[in-house]
Design an enzyme around this catalytic site. Structure first.
Site, mmCIF file in Angstrom:
data_model
loop_
_atom_site.group_PDB
_atom_site.id
_atom_site.type_symbol
_atom_site.label_atom_id
_atom_site.label_comp_id
_atom_site.label_asym_id
_atom_site.label_seq_id
_atom_site.Cartn_x
_atom_site.Cartn_y
_atom_site.Cartn_z
ATOM 1 N N SER A 146 51.846 17.948 35.335
ATOM 2 C CA SER A 146 52.978 18.852 35.171
ATOM 3 C C SER A 146 54.275 18.039 35.080
ATOM 4 C CB SER A 146 53.003 19.865 36.317
ATOM 5 O OG SER A 146 53.946 20.886 36.096
ATOM 6 N N ASP A 154 45.908 27.151 30.459
ATOM 7 C CA ASP A 154 47.258 26.802 30.919
ATOM 8 C C ASP A 154 48.252 27.280 29.874
ATOM 9 O OD1 ASP A 154 49.622 25.715 31.772
ATOM 10 O OD2 ASP A 154 48.898 23.643 31.891
ATOM 11 N N HIS A 160 47.588 26.791 34.790
ATOM 12 C CA HIS A 160 48.281 25.521 35.012
ATOM 13 C C HIS A 160 47.816 24.839 36.295
ATOM 14 C CE1 HIS A 160 51.372 22.552 34.507
ATOM 15 N NE2 HIS A 160 51.970 22.860 35.640
#
Length: 375
Positions: A140, A305, A338
């Site tokens: 991320s 995601d 995610h």
């Protein structure tokens, strides 16, 4: 580690007299060739793995990834986790004293960027005597830092692992971040960022910000499987309290977050997410931005995601291919959205483990070659 030399920030401001908190795992080998930097995401910290003595519930945020016998094996690698400036887990941030005023920085803490964090991490590496990392890795927002390392310090990173990340935020992502920030900024207890002096916390704003963010970390399928339309009770209450299990879950996450996270830090870190766009200086050409990279790359994305979708990872793959970089790309079919980068999908773990196996083989191969030459 304390740094007296000012850190020049991308905004033009200076961060003076600052401290970085970091944690290490494993042992640095003699030629310092086995160091791996793990970069943290929005609400994480330097505490990457393991537990502290007497705190069995305080488990490192990537403990399933980092440790003895795990994909990033600390019996082989020397792993460093750094808390970035502006955070609220020990490194100098808004809640710390501004040496110029003798009061907490609060809202006056300078805006920091991904690039600023990477420069701070490089200074820490200098102080530890690490000239080149065997790998820099992150998921991320941490993946943005790893990618930035490959561009800012191309000769100091042998491998770059970018997981569930993106070369820039979409308009939708920026919108989600702004709504979350507005929840904090409009909380009456925010006091223009100087809530420390008032002895309060903008708790409601933080709760809503976390709830908004958490929705984007999960997939629709994952929410449906975990919660569906299940009720807390036996029937509708016909009010604005908690009827559905998903409401209960989100409020629990929001309440928990508001107890340990700093509101000014949330504002700073989401802005760092928004500002990251290395191709901007190259008229939007990501391949040009990556032209000076020297590292080998592993990129991983997850099919569900929707916050940092696989399409964003493919953009990076295509830009790297245009530069003839050596890379591995894995697109994992996982249902968790995610948050999948923090979970235990065996295909994902095997990909990362195999990649570090390759890195380790090269390190030991070089060491063996060095020993043969010495003999």
């Amino acid at each position: 580690m304390h740094f007296a030399e000012p850190l020049a920030l991308q905004s033009g401001a200076l961060l003076t007299d600052y401290t970085l908190v970091y944690e290490t795992y494993g042992e640095l080998n003699a030629d310092k060739s086995n160091a791996v930097l793990v970069c943290h995401a929005l609400n994480a910290s330097h505490h990457v793995a393991g537990v502290y003595e007497g705190q069995p519930k305080n488990v490192g945020w990537w403990d399933n990834m980092v440790g003895p016998g795990k994909p990033l094996d600390t019996d082989r690698f020397f792993v460093i986790g750094v808390n970035n400036p502006g955070s609220c887990f020990g490194s100098t941030g808004p809640m710390h004293t501004n040496p110029a005023t003798g009061k907490p920085y609060g809202a006056s803490f300078p805006v920091v960027t991904v690039e600023d964090w990477v420069h701070a991490q490089a200074r820490l590496a200098d102080a530890l005597g690490i000239r080149q990392f065997a790998a820099v890795m992150g998921g991320s927002l941490g993946g943005m830092q790893a990618l930035s390392w490959s561009m800012l310090y191309p000769d100091r990173i042998a491998n770059c692992l970018v997981i569930a990340s993106t070369p820039k935020l979409s308009a939708q992502n920026i919108a989600f971040n702004d709504v979350a920030r507005q929840a904090i900024l409009t909380d009456p207890d925010f006091h223009d960022g100087d809530y420390y002096a008032h002895g309060v916390v903008p708790r409601n704003g933080l709760r809503v910000a976390r709830m908004i963010g958490h929705i984007t970390y999960l997939s629709d399928d994952d929410m449906a499987e975990k919660f569906g339309r299940d009720l807390r009770g036996t029937d509708y209450q016909f009010g604005y309290g908690i009827d559905f299990e998903i409401e209960s879950y989100l409020r629990y996450q929001g309440d928990k977050f508001s107890e340990y996270f700093d509101a000014n830090t949330y504002l700073l870190i989401t802005k760092a997410l928004d500002y990251f766009d290395p191709a901007r200086a190259y008229n939007g050409d990501l391949a040009a931005a990556l032209a000076n990279t020297q590292a080998e790359f592993l990129l991983v994305s997850f099919t569900t995601d929707w916050r940092f979708a696989p399409e964003r990872s493919r953009e990076m793959v295509q830009a790297l291919v245009r530069n003839d970089r050596r890379l591995t790309y894995a697109e994992i079919d996982a249902p968790h959205g995610h948050d999948a980068f923090l979970l235990d999908d065996p295909r994902y773990m095997n990909v990362v483990g195999a990649y570090y196996e390759k890195i380790w083989g090269r390190i030991t191969g070089r060491q063996n070659e060095s020993h043969r030459k010495a003999a």
